[in-house]
Design a protein around this motif. Sequence first.
Motif, PDB file in Angstrom:
ATOM      1  N   ARG A  66     -26.465  -8.905 -17.938  1.00  0.00           N
ATOM      2  CA  ARG A  66     -25.758  -9.975 -17.224  1.00  0.00           C
ATOM      3  C   ARG A  66     -24.711 -10.617 -18.125  1.00  0.00           C
ATOM      4  NH1 ARG A  66     -31.212 -12.840 -15.762  1.00  0.00           N
ATOM      5  NH2 ARG A  66     -31.934 -11.523 -14.075  1.00  0.00           N
ATOM      6  N   LEU A  67     -23.594 -11.003 -17.514  1.00  0.00           N
ATOM      7  CA  LEU A  67     -22.604 -11.842 -18.165  1.00  0.00           C
ATOM      8  C   LEU A  67     -22.694 -13.203 -17.486  1.00  0.00           C
ATOM      9  CD1 LEU A  67     -20.215 -12.353 -20.085  1.00  0.00           C
ATOM     10  CD2 LEU A  67     -18.714 -11.455 -18.285  1.00  0.00           C
ATOM     11  N   ILE A  68     -23.013 -14.227 -18.284  1.00  0.00           N
ATOM     12  CA  ILE A  68     -23.265 -15.579 -17.768  1.00  0.00           C
ATOM     13  C   ILE A  68     -22.110 -16.506 -18.169  1.00  0.00           C
ATOM     14  CG2 ILE A  68     -24.918 -17.510 -17.767  1.00  0.00           C
ATOM     15  CD1 ILE A  68     -26.160 -14.927 -16.724  1.00  0.00           C
ATOM     16  N   ALA A  69     -21.701 -17.379 -17.260  1.00  0.00           N
ATOM     17  CA  ALA A  69     -20.621 -18.349 -17.500  1.00  0.00           C
ATOM     18  C   ALA A  69     -21.085 -19.443 -18.457  1.00  0.00           C
ATOM     19  CB  ALA A  69     -20.176 -18.957 -16.171  1.00  0.00           C
ATOM     20  N   PRO A  70     -20.129 -20.217 -19.000  1.00  0.00           N
ATOM     21  CA  PRO A  70     -20.489 -21.301 -19.914  1.00  0.00           C
ATOM     22  C   PRO A  70     -21.443 -22.346 -19.336  1.00  0.00           C
ATOM     23  CG  PRO A  70     -18.166 -20.810 -20.148  1.00  0.00           C
ATOM     24  CD  PRO A  70     -18.672 -20.015 -18.977  1.00  0.00           C
ATOM     25  N   ASP A  71     -21.520 -22.462 -18.009  1.00  0.00           N
ATOM     26  CA  ASP A  71     -22.495 -23.409 -17.434  1.00  0.00           C
ATOM     27  C   ASP A  71     -23.931 -22.923 -17.603  1.00  0.00           C
ATOM     28  OD1 ASP A  71     -22.939 -21.443 -15.481  1.00  0.00           O
ATOM     29  OD2 ASP A  71     -21.975 -22.564 -13.874  1.00  0.00           O
ATOM     30  N   GLN A  72     -24.095 -21.698 -18.112  1.00  0.00           N
ATOM     31  CA  GLN A  72     -25.369 -21.054 -18.430  1.00  0.00           C
ATOM     32  C   GLN A  72     -26.249 -20.748 -17.210  1.00  0.00           C
ATOM     33  OE1 GLN A  72     -27.430 -22.152 -22.002  1.00  0.00           O
ATOM     34  NE2 GLN A  72     -25.661 -23.259 -22.786  1.00  0.00           N
ATOM     35  N   THR A  73     -25.663 -20.822 -16.018  1.00  0.00           N
ATOM     36  CA  THR A  73     -26.414 -20.454 -14.815  1.00  0.00           C
ATOM     37  C   THR A  73     -25.667 -19.459 -13.925  1.00  0.00           C
ATOM     38  OG1 THR A  73     -25.595 -22.401 -13.645  1.00  0.00           O
ATOM     39  CG2 THR A  73     -27.735 -22.607 -14.698  1.00  0.00           C
ATOM     40  N   THR A  74     -24.344 -19.529 -13.907  1.00  0.00           N
ATOM     41  CA  THR A  74     -23.545 -18.657 -13.041  1.00  0.00           C
ATOM     42  C   THR A  74     -23.471 -17.248 -13.619  1.00  0.00           C
ATOM     43  OG1 THR A  74     -22.198 -20.545 -12.364  1.00  0.00           O
ATOM     44  CG2 THR A  74     -21.308 -18.338 -11.926  1.00  0.00           C
ATOM     45  N   VAL A  75     -23.931 -16.280 -12.825  1.00  0.00           N
ATOM     46  CA  VAL A  75     -23.849 -14.879 -13.229  1.00  0.00           C
ATOM     47  C   VAL A  75     -22.491 -14.349 -12.769  1.00  0.00           C
ATOM     48  CG1 VAL A  75     -24.852 -12.573 -12.987  1.00  0.00           C
ATOM     49  CG2 VAL A  75     -26.354 -14.586 -13.063  1.00  0.00           C
ATOM     50  N   ILE A  76     -21.640 -14.011 -13.744  1.00  0.00           N
ATOM     51  CA  ILE A  76     -20.299 -13.504 -13.438  1.00  0.00           C
ATOM     52  C   ILE A  76     -20.364 -12.028 -13.072  1.00  0.00           C
ATOM     53  CG2 ILE A  76     -18.007 -13.061 -14.402  1.00  0.00           C
ATOM     54  CD1 ILE A  76     -18.461 -15.525 -16.164  1.00  0.00           C
ATOM     55  N   LYS A  77     -21.104 -11.267 -13.863  1.00  0.00           N
ATOM     56  CA  LYS A  77     -21.281  -9.829 -13.618  1.00  0.00           C
ATOM     57  C   LYS A  77     -22.722  -9.467 -13.944  1.00  0.00           C
ATOM     58  CE  LYS A  77     -16.972  -8.407 -12.775  1.00  0.00           C
ATOM     59  NZ  LYS A  77     -16.533  -7.546 -11.698  1.00  0.00           N
ATOM     60  N   GLN A  78     -23.234  -8.458 -13.240  1.00  0.00           N
ATOM     61  CA  GLN A  78     -24.583  -7.960 -13.505  1.00  0.00           C
ATOM     62  C   GLN A  78     -24.628  -6.462 -13.229  1.00  0.00           C
ATOM     63  OE1 GLN A  78     -28.178 -10.168 -12.357  1.00  0.00           O
ATOM     64  NE2 GLN A  78     -28.790  -8.384 -11.185  1.00  0.00           N
ATOM     65  N   SER A  79     -25.394  -5.763 -14.065  1.00  0.00           N
ATOM     66  CA  SER A  79     -25.578  -4.327 -13.895  1.00  0.00           C
ATOM     67  C   SER A  79     -27.054  -4.002 -14.071  1.00  0.00           C
ATOM     68  CB  SER A  79     -24.750  -3.568 -14.932  1.00  0.00           C
ATOM     69  OG  SER A  79     -25.033  -2.187 -14.862  1.00  0.00           O
ATOM     70  N   VAL A  80     -27.551  -3.103 -13.247  1.00  0.00           N
ATOM     71  CA  VAL A  80     -28.944  -2.662 -13.331  1.00  0.00           C
ATOM     72  C   VAL A  80     -28.950  -1.147 -13.475  1.00  0.00           C
ATOM     73  CG1 VAL A  80     -31.162  -2.567 -12.124  1.00  0.00           C
ATOM     74  CG2 VAL A  80     -29.734  -4.605 -11.921  1.00  0.00           C
ATOM     75  N   ALA A  81     -29.731  -0.652 -14.446  1.00  0.00           N
ATOM     76  CA  ALA A  81     -29.810   0.794 -14.680  1.00  0.00           C
ATOM     77  C   ALA A  81     -31.254   1.183 -14.991  1.00  0.00           C
ATOM     78  CB  ALA A  81     -28.913   1.190 -15.845  1.00  0.00           C
ATOM     79  N   LYS A  82     -31.637   2.353 -14.533  1.00  0.00           N
ATOM     80  CA  LYS A  82     -32.968   2.913 -14.822  1.00  0.00           C
ATOM     81  C   LYS A  82     -32.838   3.861 -16.015  1.00  0.00           C
ATOM     82  CE  LYS A  82     -34.938   1.698 -10.717  1.00  0.00           C
ATOM     83  NZ  LYS A  82     -35.943   0.694 -10.659  1.00  0.00           N
ATOM     84  N   PHE A  83     -33.877   3.893 -16.846  1.00  0.00           N
ATOM     85  CA  PHE A  83     -33.926   4.850 -17.951  1.00  0.00           C
ATOM     86  C   PHE A  83     -35.379   5.113 -18.308  1.00  0.00           C
ATOM     87  CE2 PHE A  83     -34.128   0.831 -20.119  1.00  0.00           C
ATOM     88  CZ  PHE A  83     -34.871   1.039 -21.271  1.00  0.00           C
ATOM     89  N   GLY A  84     -35.596   6.189 -19.050  1.00  0.00           N
ATOM     90  CA  GLY A  84     -36.961   6.549 -19.439  1.00  0.00           C
ATOM     91  C   GLY A  84     -37.050   6.964 -20.889  1.00  0.00           C
TER      92      GLY A  84
END
Length: 146
Positions: A66-84
Amino acid sequence: MQAARILPDLQASIICEEIRQEITGNLILIGVIGYIQVPQLPIVAPKLFVFNRWTAGIGQFTETVRLIAPDQTTVIKQSVAKFGLNDPINNATNVTLFGQVKFETQGAYYIEILVDEVMKLRFPVPLRVVTPPNQQGQQKAPETQG
């Protein structure tokens, strides 16, 4: 008895401007970012990469970046990936690309790395507005009549 599942360790997490792959398969990280300087706000970064290396785990996992804004709550970007990982001596490298990242305010942005919803790392990426060197102290030349 062999462990069926071990949550992995995050060996490294690096934010950079570009990641390329050599013919050997090795990755080249270009423009490693410790902070971001921009001439003005708002501004859009065409791309930001997050390089994560996982090790010492067994099983299937879900990584969240996640990339979080300076307000420390707003998620600007998020990525989810599976791995093993099938053996603790192995590692897994995940590369996340955040495209068209809009920065609206000056301050500390944060990168958060989670595995199976467990926070493994959270680090700041300060963003500052800086006047380009060729514009600092620049004054208009006196007009001449002629």
